[in-house]
Design an enzyme around this catalytic site. Sequence first.
Site, PDB file in Angstrom:
ATOM      1  N   THR A 225       0.861  -1.219  -0.110  1.00  0.00           N
ATOM      2  CA  THR A 225      -0.142  -0.106  -0.032  1.00  0.00           C
ATOM      3  C   THR A 225       0.755   1.143   0.148  1.00  0.00           C
ATOM      4  OG1 THR A 225      -0.129  -0.087   2.552  1.00  0.00           O
ATOM      5  CG2 THR A 225      -1.867  -0.971   1.301  1.00  0.00           C
TER       6      THR A 225
ATOM      7  N   PHE B 127       2.389  -7.167   5.261  1.00  0.00           N
ATOM      8  CA  PHE B 127       1.752  -7.919   6.071  1.00  0.00           C
ATOM      9  C   PHE B 127       0.079  -7.851   5.997  1.00  0.00           C
ATOM     10  CE2 PHE B 127       2.015  -8.806  11.173  1.00  0.00           C
ATOM     11  CZ  PHE B 127       1.920 -10.069  10.856  1.00  0.00           C
TER      12      PHE B 127
ATOM     13  N   ALA C 224       7.587  -8.518   8.781  1.00  0.00           N
ATOM     14  CA  ALA C 224       8.983  -8.060   8.376  1.00  0.00           C
ATOM     15  C   ALA C 224       9.902  -8.026   9.466  1.00  0.00           C
ATOM     16  CB  ALA C 224       8.696  -6.750   7.587  1.00  0.00           C
TER      17      ALA C 224
ATOM     18  N   TYR D   1       4.120  15.694  14.611  1.00  0.00           N
ATOM     19  CA  TYR D   1       4.950  14.742  13.895  1.00  0.00           C
ATOM     20  C   TYR D   1       6.469  14.987  14.014  1.00  0.00           C
ATOM     21  CZ  TYR D   1       5.819  11.280  10.412  1.00  0.00           C
ATOM     22  OH  TYR D   1       6.136  10.040   9.745  1.00  0.00           O
TER      23      TYR D   1
ATOM     24  N   LEU E  85       0.574  12.661   2.707  1.00  0.00           N
ATOM     25  CA  LEU E  85      -0.347  12.259   1.651  1.00  0.00           C
ATOM     26  C   LEU E  85      -1.509  11.286   2.588  1.00  0.00           C
ATOM     27  CD1 LEU E  85       1.386  11.305  -1.460  1.00  0.00           C
ATOM     28  CD2 LEU E  85      -0.307  12.881  -1.350  1.00  0.00           C
TER      29      LEU E  85
HETATM   30  P1  NAD Z   1       0.906   2.198   4.544  1.00  0.00           P
HETATM   31  O1  NAD Z   1       0.300   2.155   5.886  1.00  0.00           O
HETATM   32  O2  NAD Z   1       0.346   2.643   3.142  1.00  0.00           O
HETATM   33  O3  NAD Z   1       1.986   1.293   4.145  1.00  0.00           O
HETATM   34  C1  NAD Z   1       2.565   0.370   5.131  1.00  0.00           C
HETATM   35  C2  NAD Z   1       2.993  -0.875   4.575  1.00  0.00           C
HETATM   36  O4  NAD Z   1       3.894  -1.603   5.629  1.00  0.00           O
HETATM   37  C3  NAD Z   1       2.085  -1.864   3.997  1.00  0.00           C
HETATM   38  O5  NAD Z   1       2.722  -2.355   2.735  1.00  0.00           O
HETATM   39  C4  NAD Z   1       1.998  -2.805   5.107  1.00  0.00           C
HETATM   40  O6  NAD Z   1       1.532  -4.312   4.538  1.00  0.00           O
HETATM   41  C5  NAD Z   1       3.469  -2.878   5.607  1.00  0.00           C
HETATM   42  N1  NAD Z   1       3.687  -3.477   6.899  1.00  0.00           N
HETATM   43  C6  NAD Z   1       3.313  -2.957   8.177  1.00  0.00           C
HETATM   44  N2  NAD Z   1       3.681  -3.912   9.186  1.00  0.00           N
HETATM   45  C7  NAD Z   1       4.335  -4.687   8.601  1.00  0.00           C
HETATM   46  C8  NAD Z   1       4.947  -5.786   9.183  1.00  0.00           C
HETATM   47  N3  NAD Z   1       5.078  -6.091  10.451  1.00  0.00           N
HETATM   48  N4  NAD Z   1       5.509  -6.779   8.268  1.00  0.00           N
HETATM   49  C9  NAD Z   1       5.429  -6.824   7.118  1.00  0.00           C
HETATM   50  N5  NAD Z   1       5.061  -5.367   6.580  1.00  0.00           N
HETATM   51  C10 NAD Z   1       4.345  -4.479   7.204  1.00  0.00           C
HETATM   52  O7  NAD Z   1       2.040   3.496   4.950  1.00  0.00           O
HETATM   53  P2  NAD Z   1       2.642   4.592   3.942  1.00  0.00           P
HETATM   54  O8  NAD Z   1       1.823   5.831   4.555  1.00  0.00           O
HETATM   55  O9  NAD Z   1       2.900   4.429   2.719  1.00  0.00           O
HETATM   56  O10 NAD Z   1       4.102   4.657   4.830  1.00  0.00           O
HETATM   57  C11 NAD Z   1       5.407   3.990   4.417  1.00  0.00           C
HETATM   58  C12 NAD Z   1       6.462   4.832   4.872  1.00  0.00           C
HETATM   59  O11 NAD Z   1       6.475   6.331   4.369  1.00  0.00           O
HETATM   60  C13 NAD Z   1       6.543   5.156   6.548  1.00  0.00           C
HETATM   61  O12 NAD Z   1       7.673   4.999   6.974  1.00  0.00           O
HETATM   62  C14 NAD Z   1       6.016   6.547   6.547  1.00  0.00           C
HETATM   63  O13 NAD Z   1       6.396   7.149   7.767  1.00  0.00           O
HETATM   64  C15 NAD Z   1       6.523   7.167   5.340  1.00  0.00           C
HETATM   65  N6  NAD Z   1       5.959   8.389   4.991  1.00  0.00           N
HETATM   66  C16 NAD Z   1       4.481   8.512   4.933  1.00  0.00           C
HETATM   67  C17 NAD Z   1       4.008   9.755   4.529  1.00  0.00           C
HETATM   68  C18 NAD Z   1       2.372   9.831   4.391  1.00  0.00           C
HETATM   69  O14 NAD Z   1       1.981  11.073   4.324  1.00  0.00           O
HETATM   70  N7  NAD Z   1       1.804   8.879   4.147  1.00  0.00           N
HETATM   71  C19 NAD Z   1       4.577  10.897   4.202  1.00  0.00           C
HETATM   72  C20 NAD Z   1       6.208  10.793   4.363  1.00  0.00           C
HETATM   73  C21 NAD Z   1       6.605   9.537   4.448  1.00  0.00           C
END
Ligand code: NAD
Length: 392
Positions: free
Chosen positions: A51, A74, A112, A235, A273
């Site tokens: 995702t 996961f 993971a 944050y 986002l």
């Molecule tokens: P998300 O929730 O869409 O994706 C999380 C992913 O991690 C998924 O694929 C999920 O299956 C996986 N996951 C979670 N726990 C797991 C585990 N124990 N084992 C295996 N897989 C696992 O989140 P996102 O917003 O895309 O975030 C991803 C990264 O980007 C994070 O580090 C977040 O801090 C960073 N980020 C997000 C934003 C935002 O605004 N969304 C902005 C900047 C940075």
Amino acid sequence: MVIHPKIRGFICTNAHPVGCAAHVQQQIDYVKQQAPLSMVPQRVLVIGCSTGYGLATRINAAFGAGAKTLGVCFEKEPSEKKTATAGWYNTAAFHAAAKKEGLYAHTINGDAFSDEIKQEVIARIKEEFGQVDLVVYSLASPKRKDPDTGELYSSALKPVGQAYTTKTYHTDKDQVTEITLEPATDDEIAQTIKVMGGEDWERWIAALHEAGVLAPQAKTTAYTYIGKKLTWPIYGHATIGKAKEDLDRAAAAMRERFADIQLEAYVSSLKALVTQASSAIPVMPLYISLIYRVMKEEGTHEGCIEQTHRLLRDALYVENPELDEAGRLSMNGWETNDATQAKIEKLWNEVTQDNFHQLADYAGYHSDFLKLFGFGIEGVDYDADVDPVVAW
Ligand code: NAD
């Protein structure tokens, strides 16, 4: 089964298989409309691939560069009575699309943070492509079990040092209110660093290196959000920000520790986002609804697919990339520049319950939120009977 969204608080508890596939296809179509990412290498591991930012990075690597991708996520599988999680359906759709184009894709579904999953990935790399050239670390999780001690750590989303009172928007109640968030305890800060800090990223890279499956000059990146004044109290300067600071430490430590293969380790700072992870953070739905309005007006609005496309094209695979003051690849400038922030701050100060829908692009926020679960996508018949059981 006829599947309509079931929203509970900040999360949707079901997902639509056809809608998720259409959402994945929209991202693939975007990538295919761009020039190929010819500099991106061919063997890519994405940890957190199902995702949000991780999925988008995987789509860019596969459909933009023709890379073989190995993913870890996961996700909950479906049954006859219950839909899978969105990430499950996304992964199934990604696999189907990759197969159609003859692109190698394999996904391992499991924790993971565990040593077992790391070993499973290593075995798969050895079997399928010997080594990997890029490791993307994109996990967002509320909990982590330490594989050494078995202890379970939980992350907290709280300010550090003092309580913080601010405006927030309750998506379930359609209400703009004030909330006071109490400061985290030292233990909550430490636990958040354990879950979302750099320890597991380092553990992954160390395991891959030890097994000899990291290619010379391999790159790795983990994602962070830096933000600005409006989001710092919840944050950047809060528990999650402390964990993210630990990513900076980990990147520097890994560059030194794995200098033998000239590992390039970067933290990449991305924009805010709507994803499953960000919608759980207090204040973010309000802030993101406002930046959507401002950035759409400025013509700089991007989703996960556009951000990660630019990251690969303009930062991760250019010689001498531009780095911010902490040595990160910085992709969030269109959000955090002073002029844009000033407009957001003005709206932030003006926004009330009465004018929220005029001042903020909540419609855009909500539509993106629904899309995360495969809902509200043009061309999908949501009254049709669909089979929730989809395999990959
Ligand atoms: P998300 O929730 O869409 O994706 C999380 C992913 O991690 C998924 O694929 C999920 O299956 C996986 N996951 C979670 N726990 C797991 C585990 N124990 N084992 C295996 N897989 C696992 O989140 P996102 O917003 O895309 O975030 C991803 C990264 O980007 C994070 O580090 C977040 O801090 C960073 N980020 C997000 C934003 C935002 O605004 N969304 C902005 C900047 C940075």
